[in-house]
Design a protein around this motif. Structure first.
Motif, PDB file in Angstrom:
ATOM      1  N   LYS A   1      -3.489 -18.053 149.530  1.00 36.63           N
ATOM      2  CA  LYS A   1      -4.611 -17.097 149.528  1.00 36.63           C
ATOM      3  C   LYS A   1      -4.341 -16.194 150.665  1.00 36.63           C
ATOM      4  CE  LYS A   1      -8.189 -17.025 147.641  1.00 36.63           C
ATOM      5  NZ  LYS A   1      -8.654 -16.324 146.443  1.00 36.63           N
TER       6      LYS A   1
ATOM      7  N   PRO B   1      -3.005 -12.026 146.576  1.00 37.84           N
ATOM      8  CA  PRO B   1      -3.697 -12.437 145.336  1.00 37.84           C
ATOM      9  C   PRO B   1      -3.297 -13.676 144.542  1.00 37.84           C
ATOM     10  CG  PRO B   1      -2.904 -10.352 144.778  1.00 37.84           C
ATOM     11  CD  PRO B   1      -2.807 -10.667 146.121  1.00 37.84           C
TER      12      PRO B   1
ATOM     13  N   ALA C   1      -8.943 -18.603 142.153  1.00 37.68           N
ATOM     14  CA  ALA C   1      -8.316 -17.323 141.393  1.00 37.68           C
ATOM     15  C   ALA C   1      -9.062 -16.104 141.601  1.00 37.68           C
ATOM     16  CB  ALA C   1      -8.295 -17.557 139.984  1.00 37.68           C
ATOM     17  N   ASP C   2      -8.302 -15.023 142.123  1.00 36.02           N
ATOM     18  CA  ASP C   2      -8.998 -13.854 142.520  1.00 36.02           C
ATOM     19  C   ASP C   2      -8.870 -13.170 140.612  1.00 36.02           C
ATOM     20  OD1 ASP C   2      -9.066 -13.445 145.175  1.00 36.02           O
ATOM     21  OD2 ASP C   2      -6.803 -13.726 144.985  1.00 36.02           O
ATOM     22  N   PHE C   3      -8.119 -13.510 139.888  1.00 39.01           N
ATOM     23  CA  PHE C   3      -7.808 -12.950 138.506  1.00 39.01           C
ATOM     24  C   PHE C   3      -7.435 -14.151 137.523  1.00 39.01           C
ATOM     25  CE2 PHE C   3      -5.138 -10.381 135.459  1.00 39.01           C
ATOM     26  CZ  PHE C   3      -6.344  -9.933 134.578  1.00 39.01           C
TER      27      PHE C   3
ATOM     28  N   TRP D   1      -3.556  -4.939 136.730  1.00 40.96           N
ATOM     29  CA  TRP D   1      -4.755  -5.442 137.308  1.00 40.96           C
ATOM     30  C   TRP D   1      -4.373  -5.364 138.810  1.00 40.96           C
ATOM     31  CZ3 TRP D   1      -4.893  -9.560 141.205  1.00 40.96           C
ATOM     32  CH2 TRP D   1      -6.208  -9.665 141.676  1.00 40.96           C
TER      33      TRP D   1
ATOM     34  N   ARG E   1      -5.407  -2.569 142.285  1.00 40.65           N
ATOM     35  CA  ARG E   1      -5.599  -3.011 143.753  1.00 40.65           C
ATOM     36  C   ARG E   1      -4.426  -2.473 144.897  1.00 40.65           C
ATOM     37  NH1 ARG E   1      -8.000  -4.920 139.935  1.00 40.65           N
ATOM     38  NH2 ARG E   1      -9.925  -5.601 140.118  1.00 40.65           N
TER      39      ARG E   1
END
Length: 181
Positions: free
Chosen positions: A100, A104, A150-152, A171, A175
């Motif tokens: 982390k 991401p 998860a971020d995605f 995605w 960002r």
């Protein structure tokens, strides 16, 4: 700047999910799209123990394997890389904190039928499963851990590996990650 100077740190992207979710395949495609290196933590474990992943798991046993995986991943010092992890990495809090911290985290979700089919196609791939535990129980145990980290989240069964990689790249672009290819 000389070749011995440290380059500027850039974020990494990490892929997590069950065995057979497509982390290695999609990871290579995402890395190519970003112009990043690709790193597979299962390969690092194999290199560290000089044996295939399943043999390493059998040699160490579940608890020692998880500890070794956590130690290795928690110590990663990389930049500009897409990291494909072993499915059991989510059991290691220090490993997940490190991932982390690097950037991401993308969860490639695969349904139980797909995981079972893909694992059956390659029984030597290595699967960190407790004695007596079913694959369904393992998936149910890990899924909340993947989702929390998860971020995605992307359903890798609904898309081809190239489509998965394109969705991740889109995605990431939203960002601030540049798309090279």
């Amino acid at each position: 700047m000389t070749i011995f100077d440290s380059p500027p740190r850039q974020p990494c992207v990490t892929l997590i999910g069950m065995a057979g979710a497509g982390k290695s395949t999609v990871g290579r495609l995402v890395a190519a799209g970003l112009g990043f290196a690709h790193l597979d933590t299962d390969d690092l474990i194999c290199a560290a123990y000089a044996r295939p992943l399943q043999e390493t798991y059998e040699y160490l046993g579940r608890e020692r394997f998880l500890a070794a995986e956590e130690e290795l991943v928690a110590g990663l010092d990389v930049t500009r890389s897409v990291i494909s992890t072993g499915g059991s990495v989510v059991y290691g809090p220090r490993a997940m904190a490190r991932l982390k911290g690097l950037g991401p985290v993308v969860h490639l979700h695969a349904d139980l039928d797909s995981v079972a089919s893909r694992v059956a196609q390659n029984p030597h791939r290595g699967l960190c499963i407790a004695p007596g535990q079913t694959l369904a129980e393992l998936c149910a145990e890990r899924e909340p851990l993947y989702r929390a980290a998860a971020d995605f989240i992307l359903d890798s069964c609904a898309l081809t590996p190239r489509e998965c990689a394109a969705d991740i790249l889109d995605w990431l672009a939203g960002r601030g990650f540049g798309r090279v290819a």
